[in-house]
Design an enzyme around this catalytic site. Structure first.
Site, PDB file in Angstrom:
ATOM      1  N   CYS A  13       0.879  -1.157   0.000  1.00 24.88           N
ATOM      2  CA  CYS A  13       0.000   0.000   0.000  1.00 24.88           C
ATOM      3  C   CYS A  13       0.925   1.218   0.000  1.00 24.88           C
ATOM      4  CB  CYS A  13      -0.886  -0.019   1.229  1.00 24.88           C
ATOM      5  SG  CYS A  13      -2.310   1.052   1.083  1.00 24.88           S
ATOM      6  N   CYS A  88      -4.131  -1.107  -2.253  1.00 26.01           N
ATOM      7  CA  CYS A  88      -4.654   0.241  -2.501  1.00 26.01           C
ATOM      8  C   CYS A  88      -4.436   0.590  -3.967  1.00 26.01           C
ATOM      9  CB  CYS A  88      -4.051   1.278  -1.563  1.00 26.01           C
ATOM     10  SG  CYS A  88      -2.381   1.804  -1.908  1.00 26.01           S
ATOM     11  N   CYS A  96       6.702  -0.651  -9.541  1.00 29.08           N
ATOM     12  CA  CYS A  96       7.281  -1.362  -8.405  1.00 29.08           C
ATOM     13  C   CYS A  96       8.729  -1.736  -8.685  1.00 29.08           C
ATOM     14  CB  CYS A  96       6.490  -2.645  -8.128  1.00 29.08           C
ATOM     15  SG  CYS A  96       4.802  -2.345  -7.582  1.00 29.08           S
TER      16      CYS A  96
END
Length: 167
Positions: A13, A88, A96
């Site tokens: 998140c 989220c 990422c």
């Protein structure tokens, strides 16, 4: 009897203060050693929301929860992660890091209880709703026949779990 190492799951998140830490606690308790859950954030807040920590403790999760950066899980000494789940929408849209272990990934969007304004009862209700949604999804993960799913089937099953609305 073959003893398998636990499946390592990283919940992400943005702030790593509520949803991802609650998911970490839930899976570590419900997974009964079959799973090892972690949580992290792209921009960690540095503190766990008190209501999230309270829910985890009430669920008999004794390990300390802390808000941490996802960089801890991208370095050469990080554990090899098997599954990455964003909880989220902001984190789902971010680029990422490259995770050790080449994990499968899925998105399980959960409304942010930390963003709820109002009375203590309203805030607690939002946290309890997020907890219930995460628990339902984690129970679905635990019910998957992981030994028989190949990588593609596992990824699809995890993504399908994220599309199910709470009961």
């Amino acid at each position: 009897m073959v003893v398998r190492p636990p499946i390592k799951v990283l919940f992400l998140c943005t702030g790593n203060s509520a949803r991802s830490v609650m998911a970490e606690a839930l899976l570590n308790v419900l997974g009964e050693g079959r799973f090892q859950a972690f949580s992290a954030g792209s921009f960690p807040s540095g503190a766990v929301q008190p209501i999230a920590a309270e829910l985890a403790r009430a669920f008999d999760y004794a390990a300390p929860l802390r808000s941490k950066s996802w960089d801890e899980f991208a370095g050469p000494h990080a554990p090899a992660i098997d599954i990455v789940i964003t909880v989220c929408d902001n984190a789902a849209g971010e680029v990422c890091p490259i995770w050790p272990g080449q994990p499968v990934s899925a998105h399980w969007g959960v409304p942010d209880p930390a963003g709820v304004q109002g009375s203590d009862a309203q805030r607690r209700s939002a946290f309890q709703s997020a907890w219930a949604m995460l628990r339902q999804r984690i129970e679905q993960l635990l019910a998957l026949p992981l030994e028989t799913l190949d990588r593609t089937a596992l990824q699809q099953a995890l993504r399908d779990i994220g599309k199910v609305e709470s009961a």
